[in-house]
Design a protein around this motif. Structure first.
Motif, PDB file in Angstrom:
ATOM      1  N   GLY A 131      25.356 -25.394 -22.189  1.00  0.00           N
ATOM      2  CA  GLY A 131      25.026 -24.235 -23.010  1.00  0.00           C
ATOM      3  C   GLY A 131      25.560 -22.923 -22.469  1.00  0.00           C
ATOM      4  N   LEU A 132      26.436 -22.975 -21.486  1.00  0.00           N
ATOM      5  CA  LEU A 132      26.934 -21.749 -20.860  1.00  0.00           C
ATOM      6  C   LEU A 132      27.976 -21.015 -21.693  1.00  0.00           C
ATOM      7  N   LEU A 185      33.402 -14.379 -27.229  1.00  0.00           N
ATOM      8  CA  LEU A 185      34.781 -14.122 -26.815  1.00  0.00           C
ATOM      9  C   LEU A 185      35.073 -12.630 -26.786  1.00  0.00           C
ATOM     10  N   ARG A 186      34.577 -11.910 -27.786  1.00  0.00           N
ATOM     11  CA  ARG A 186      34.811 -10.461 -27.817  1.00  0.00           C
ATOM     12  C   ARG A 186      34.340  -9.811 -26.531  1.00  0.00           C
ATOM     13  N   TRP A 187      33.112 -10.087 -26.140  1.00  0.00           N
ATOM     14  CA  TRP A 187      32.551  -9.359 -24.996  1.00  0.00           C
ATOM     15  C   TRP A 187      33.039  -9.895 -23.662  1.00  0.00           C
ATOM     16  N   MET A 188      33.374 -11.178 -23.583  1.00  0.00           N
ATOM     17  CA  MET A 188      33.987 -11.682 -22.349  1.00  0.00           C
ATOM     18  C   MET A 188      35.300 -10.953 -22.088  1.00  0.00           C
ATOM     19  N   ALA A 206      19.487 -10.562 -29.414  1.00  0.00           N
ATOM     20  CA  ALA A 206      18.197 -10.886 -30.032  1.00  0.00           C
ATOM     21  C   ALA A 206      17.524 -11.981 -29.222  1.00  0.00           C
ATOM     22  N   GLY A 207      17.222 -11.689 -27.979  1.00  0.00           N
ATOM     23  CA  GLY A 207      16.610 -12.679 -27.112  1.00  0.00           C
ATOM     24  C   GLY A 207      16.626 -12.197 -25.679  1.00  0.00           C
ATOM     25  N   PRO A 208      16.264 -13.055 -24.745  1.00  0.00           N
ATOM     26  CA  PRO A 208      16.169 -12.651 -23.343  1.00  0.00           C
ATOM     27  C   PRO A 208      17.512 -12.509 -22.633  1.00  0.00           C
ATOM     28  N   TYR A 209      18.594 -13.027 -23.263  1.00  0.00           N
ATOM     29  CA  TYR A 209      19.909 -12.952 -22.638  1.00  0.00           C
ATOM     30  C   TYR A 209      20.888 -12.221 -23.558  1.00  0.00           C
ATOM     31  N   LEU A 210      22.068 -11.964 -23.090  1.00  0.00           N
ATOM     32  CA  LEU A 210      22.997 -11.095 -23.802  1.00  0.00           C
ATOM     33  C   LEU A 210      23.425 -11.638 -25.159  1.00  0.00           C
ATOM     34  N   LEU A 211      23.407 -12.957 -25.317  1.00  0.00           N
ATOM     35  CA  LEU A 211      23.741 -13.540 -26.612  1.00  0.00           C
ATOM     36  C   LEU A 211      22.542 -14.141 -27.321  1.00  0.00           C
ATOM     37  N   GLY A 212      21.368 -13.940 -26.770  1.00  0.00           N
ATOM     38  CA  GLY A 212      20.186 -14.468 -27.434  1.00  0.00           C
ATOM     39  C   GLY A 212      19.298 -15.282 -26.513  1.00  0.00           C
ATOM     40  N   GLU A 213      19.079 -16.541 -26.880  1.00  0.00           N
ATOM     41  CA  GLU A 213      18.069 -17.353 -26.200  1.00  0.00           C
ATOM     42  C   GLU A 213      18.580 -18.079 -24.964  1.00  0.00           C
ATOM     43  N   ARG A 214      19.887 -18.209 -24.812  1.00  0.00           N
ATOM     44  CA  ARG A 214      20.411 -19.034 -23.728  1.00  0.00           C
ATOM     45  C   ARG A 214      21.279 -18.218 -22.780  1.00  0.00           C
ATOM     46  N   THR A 234      24.414 -17.591 -20.692  1.00  0.00           N
ATOM     47  CA  THR A 234      25.815 -17.998 -20.789  1.00  0.00           C
ATOM     48  C   THR A 234      26.611 -17.371 -19.647  1.00  0.00           C
ATOM     49  N   VAL A 235      27.876 -17.749 -19.566  1.00  0.00           N
ATOM     50  CA  VAL A 235      28.716 -17.147 -18.534  1.00  0.00           C
ATOM     51  C   VAL A 235      28.927 -15.653 -18.796  1.00  0.00           C
ATOM     52  N   LEU A 236      28.681 -15.177 -20.009  1.00  0.00           N
ATOM     53  CA  LEU A 236      28.733 -13.735 -20.244  1.00  0.00           C
ATOM     54  C   LEU A 236      27.674 -13.033 -19.404  1.00  0.00           C
ATOM     55  N   ASP A 237      26.486 -13.606 -19.317  1.00  0.00           N
ATOM     56  CA  ASP A 237      25.431 -13.031 -18.476  1.00  0.00           C
ATOM     57  C   ASP A 237      25.851 -13.006 -17.015  1.00  0.00           C
ATOM     58  N   LEU A 238      26.457 -14.080 -16.556  1.00  0.00           N
ATOM     59  CA  LEU A 238      26.895 -14.144 -15.158  1.00  0.00           C
ATOM     60  C   LEU A 238      27.995 -13.135 -14.890  1.00  0.00           C
TER      61      LEU A 238
END
Length: 214
Positions: free
Chosen positions: A85-86, A99-102, A154-162, A164-168
């Motif tokens: 799910g990363l 992809l945009r934000w990465m 819309a969630g606890p992480y940058l893309l929502g509920e999961r 991802t490598v964007l958060d890292l």
């Protein structure tokens, strides 16, 4: 594709830490060749056979294929392990945003840090280094603010509920100058999400070892 016998050229306190964190979450073993290429000629010489740009992170796969550019490496590793799910799948509605934000973090923010070790790279005399670095930091803060206003998580992480490598990726790059304090000021919406990754029990000791705020 097997990921046995991975070799990562990296350094503590650098963009390679995001790659290391991803490998850690995926449970993939790798050999780390440590060396701060922006400060150590020997480190640049070590990575040169794999990456003529003499930069980190550089990831060498088991078959000899070389991957460079932190965003590309992170996307590659996450996509290769869809069950983690990363990264959102190709048909996931979040894929375009991912992809945009990465690539935004890579091109609009991370790339600016290349200037700071030697401002002569952009034709500026060393005597003006402090002025240039201040301007770079202002630009980075502006770019974080722009992302913060448009990401709309819309969630606890940058893309929502999961996670991802964007958060890292954002977690690591936000540790660079102008430092996390200014990131929090510039990006108040993203700040608690990034701090959630700081506190992730799978990574808490890793952050202390590889990119401590101290």
């Amino acid at each position: 594709m097997t990921l046995e016998a991975l070799t990562l050229y990296g350094a503590a306190g650098s963009g390679s830490v995001a790659v290391e964190a991803t490998l850690r979450l995926l449970g993939i073993d790798y050999t780390l060749i440590e060396g701060a290429t922006w400060a150590e000629p020997a480190a640049r010489n070590r990575v040169a056979p794999a990456n003529p740009m003499r930069q980190i992170p550089t990831l060498v796969l088991a078959d000899g294929e070389v991957l460079t550019e932190s965003a590309a490496i992170l996307i590659y590793l996450a996509d290769l392990h869809p069950a983690s799910g990363l990264s959102p799948a190709a048909d996931d509605p979040l894929r375009g945003r991912f992809l945009r934000w990465m690539l935004y973090v890579s091109s609009a923010i991370y790339a600016l840090h290349w200037i700071k070790p030697d401002v002569r790279r952009i034709g500026v005399p060393l005597a003006l280094r402090d002025t240039v670095v201040d301007a770079v930091h202002d630009r980075i803060a502006f770019c974080w603010s722009t992302m913060d206003q448009r990401l709309a998580p819309a969630g606890p992480y940058l893309l929502g509920e999961r996670l991802t490598v964007l958060d890292l990726y954002v977690n690591v790059v936000s540790r660079f100058g102008p430092w996390r304090e200014r990131f929090i000021e510039a990006a108040p919406t993203m700040a608690p999400m990034v701090q959630r990754v700081d506190a992730d029990p799978r990574l808490a000791s890793f952050w202390l070892d590889r990119f401590s705020f101290d």
